[in-house]
Design an enzyme around this catalytic site. Structure first.
Site, mmCIF file in Angstrom:
data_model
loop_
_atom_site.group_PDB
_atom_site.id
_atom_site.type_symbol
_atom_site.label_atom_id
_atom_site.label_comp_id
_atom_site.label_asym_id
_atom_site.label_seq_id
_atom_site.Cartn_x
_atom_site.Cartn_y
_atom_site.Cartn_z
ATOM 1 N N HIS A 1 0.716 -1.008 -0.023
ATOM 2 C CA HIS A 1 0.326 -0.116 -0.191
ATOM 3 C C HIS A 1 1.329 1.360 -0.243
ATOM 4 O O HIS A 1 2.094 0.840 -0.030
ATOM 5 C CB HIS A 1 -1.095 0.054 0.932
HETATM 6 P P1 TYD Z 1 -1.978 -3.868 7.544
HETATM 7 O O1 TYD Z 1 -1.983 -2.847 6.934
HETATM 8 O O2 TYD Z 1 -2.453 -5.398 6.876
HETATM 9 O O3 TYD Z 1 -0.057 -4.197 7.772
HETATM 10 P P2 TYD Z 1 0.967 -4.223 6.722
HETATM 11 O O4 TYD Z 1 0.867 -2.780 6.253
HETATM 12 O O5 TYD Z 1 1.869 -4.791 7.598
HETATM 13 O O6 TYD Z 1 0.541 -5.472 5.868
HETATM 14 O O7 TYD Z 1 -2.409 -3.849 9.189
HETATM 15 C C1 TYD Z 1 -2.466 -5.216 10.052
HETATM 16 C C2 TYD Z 1 -3.882 -5.058 10.589
HETATM 17 O O8 TYD Z 1 -3.444 -4.534 12.233
HETATM 18 C C3 TYD Z 1 -5.375 -4.506 9.994
HETATM 19 O O9 TYD Z 1 -6.085 -4.949 10.949
HETATM 20 C C4 TYD Z 1 -4.904 -3.438 10.813
HETATM 21 C C5 TYD Z 1 -4.509 -2.808 11.908
HETATM 22 N N1 TYD Z 1 -3.710 -1.851 12.634
HETATM 23 C C6 TYD Z 1 -4.082 -1.195 13.424
HETATM 24 O O10 TYD Z 1 -5.164 -1.248 14.278
HETATM 25 N N2 TYD Z 1 -3.197 -0.303 13.593
HETATM 26 C C7 TYD Z 1 -2.130 -0.021 12.705
HETATM 27 O O11 TYD Z 1 -1.869 1.379 13.000
HETATM 28 C C8 TYD Z 1 -1.543 -0.553 11.626
HETATM 29 C C9 TYD Z 1 -0.113 0.064 10.419
HETATM 30 C C10 TYD Z 1 -2.490 -1.490 11.911
#
Ligand code: TYD
Length: 131
Positions: free
Chosen positions: A49
């Site tokens: 992303h």
């Molecule tokens: P995700 O966006 O999939 O992580 P990555 O960018 O590493 O692929 O995030 C994983 C999970 O964590 C998703 O359910 C959203 C949650 N999350 C939060 O609640 N707060 C945050 O600050 C972040 C980064 C993720």
């Protein structure tokens, strides 16, 4: 592509090492959120992303991992393997993280709270919006 690695001063003595992170000092924004990834399984690739506004600094506080950073025109791979280095990730930068060592703890400082509406999760949309 201009990638900024922030050197983080290490205070070391015979007891070990200490790094302090301060916004406005070695972190170039107000820190509103900190999160970290650990126990990342073998072969996992995360991220996929960009953010419309968010700025972040990523630090491998333990272990190693790799980042792919893509600004829509160029891609660059960065290895994070030093707890005294921070990788500045500006907004509108597509990122993927991979090759996490078993012991990797990847800590990320962010200038905003979590906000799903700030994410661009489709690569084609990212390319379109980063023009
Ligand atoms: P995700 O966006 O999939 O992580 P990555 O960018 O590493 O692929 O995030 C994983 C999970 O964590 C998703 O359910 C959203 C949650 N999350 C939060 O609640 N707060 C945050 O600050 C972040 C980064 C993720």
């Amino acid at each position: 592509m201009n990638i900024q690695i922030i050197p983080l001063q290490t205070h070391g003595d015979d007891r070990g090492s200490l790094v302090a992170l301060e916004d406005g000092n070695n972190i170039p924004f107000e820190i509103k959120r900190v999160y970290y990834m650990f126990n990342t399984k073998d072969g996992v690739r995360r991220g996929f992303h960009a953010h419309k506004h968010l700025k972040q600094v990523a630090i491998a506080v333990r272990g190693t991992c790799r980042f792919l950073l893509d600004n829509g025109r160029e891609r660059i791979e960065v290895v994070l393997d030093n707890p005294a280095q921070g990788l500045l990730i500006e907004s509108f930068m597509w990122r993927e993280m991979y090759d996490f060592s078993d012991d990797c703890v990847l800590m990320v400082l962010a200038d905003q709270h979590y906000d799903e509406s700030d994410y661009v999760r489709d690569y084609e949309d990212f390319l379109e919006q980063s023009k």
